[in-house]
Design a protein around this motif. Structure first.
Motif, short mmCIF file in Angstrom:
data_model
loop_
_atom_site.label_atom_id
_atom_site.label_comp_id
_atom_site.label_asym_id
_atom_site.label_seq_id
_atom_site.Cartn_x
_atom_site.Cartn_y
_atom_site.Cartn_z
N CYS A 198 2.31 6.34 9.39
CA CYS A 198 1.92 5.18 8.80
C CYS A 198 2.14 3.94 10.03
O CYS A 198 1.34 3.06 10.17
N GLU A 242 -3.58 9.95 5.52
CA GLU A 242 -3.81 10.96 4.56
C GLU A 242 -4.50 12.18 4.94
O GLU A 242 -4.84 12.87 3.92
N THR A 282 0.79 -1.30 -0.08
CA THR A 282 -0.04 -0.10 0.11
C THR A 282 0.99 1.02 0.13
O THR A 282 1.80 1.25 1.15
N ASN A 324 -5.86 -1.81 5.66
CA ASN A 324 -4.84 -1.18 5.10
C ASN A 324 -5.59 0.15 4.44
O ASN A 324 -4.99 1.25 4.45
N ALA A 325 -6.78 0.06 4.06
CA ALA A 325 -7.51 1.14 3.39
C ALA A 325 -7.70 2.13 4.44
O ALA A 325 -7.49 3.51 4.31
N ILE A 339 1.15 5.17 0.68
CA ILE A 339 0.48 6.10 1.49
C ILE A 339 1.01 7.61 1.27
O ILE A 339 2.26 7.63 1.78
N HIS A 340 0.30 8.55 1.10
CA HIS A 340 0.77 9.97 1.02
C HIS A 340 0.73 10.53 2.40
O HIS A 340 -0.05 11.38 2.65
N LYS A 354 -4.50 4.12 5.41
CA LYS A 354 -4.30 5.13 4.14
C LYS A 354 -5.20 6.22 4.34
O LYS A 354 -4.59 7.39 4.52
N ARG A 355 -6.61 5.91 4.68
CA ARG A 355 -7.30 7.05 4.49
C ARG A 355 -7.12 8.11 6.05
O ARG A 355 -7.12 9.34 5.83
N ALA A 360 6.05 9.96 0.40
CA ALA A 360 4.98 9.17 0.70
C ALA A 360 5.71 7.92 1.44
O ALA A 360 6.69 7.86 1.51
N SER A 384 -0.23 1.72 12.17
CA SER A 384 -0.26 0.30 11.76
C SER A 384 -0.21 -0.54 13.34
O SER A 384 -0.49 -1.58 13.42
N GLU A 441 5.55 3.48 1.53
CA GLU A 441 5.39 2.16 1.11
C GLU A 441 5.34 1.36 2.42
O GLU A 441 6.18 1.17 2.93
#
Length: 157
Positions: A17, A149, A8, A141-142, A10-11, A145-146, A104, A21, A106
């Motif tokens: 991040c 960001e 994933t 993971n979504a 992620i910006h 990411k949301r 970003a 996690s 990874e």
């Protein structure tokens, strides 16, 4: 034995991040459809090195528990959670983070698990459990990411 790999991008900064996690609260939210709850050990906030959490969820109509420990930990680069007790014969989830040139991150997951019960367990792994694990990882993971960001609008401890 089953292996699931996911990447994933992620910006957001790597530290954000990594921390998300490790969030028990975020994991519980991702697992809400399976009624996933942390019931022992670290039950909220950010889990750290050598800490344990026991999760409880309903799978196929049966309540199951899974206790894992953060067995390896390198801040902002890598951590691993490994099963201490649970329904699996083997369970290990490795999380790797790499800063990208554009700022970003990874995030890579490498999840390995196996069910007990010999040939019957192998059928369970391939036909049912793998799909559930893939779905949970995708939702988790979504959500990471949301959240990462969102520029701090949504907070997890």
């Amino acid at each position: 034995m089953q292996v699931i790999e996911a990447t994933t991008v992620i910006h957001a900064p790597i530290a954000r991040c990594f921390e998300l996690s490790l969030s028990i609260d975020l994991e519980a939210e991702a697992g809400r459809p399976q009624r996933l709850r942390a019931i022992r050990g670290r039950t909220c906030g950010i889990i750290g090195p050598e800490e344990q959490v026991t999760w409880r969820t309903k799978q196929f109509g049966i309540w199951v528990t899974h206790t894992s420990v953060i067995s390896q930990y390198r801040p902002h680069e890598f951590f691993e959670d490994s099963m201490v007790r649970g329904v699996f014969r083997f369970f290990r989830h490795q999380h790797t983070f790499r800063a990208l040139a554009d700022g970003a991150t990874e995030m890579r997951d490498y999840l390995t698990f196996a069910m007990p019960y010999g040939p019957f367990g192998l059928v369970l792994e391939k036909r049912f459990v793998r799909k559930r694990m893939e779905d949970l990882l995708e939702v988790r993971n979504a959500l990471i990411k949301r959240t990462a960001e969102a520029d701090g609008r949504r907070q997890y401890p």
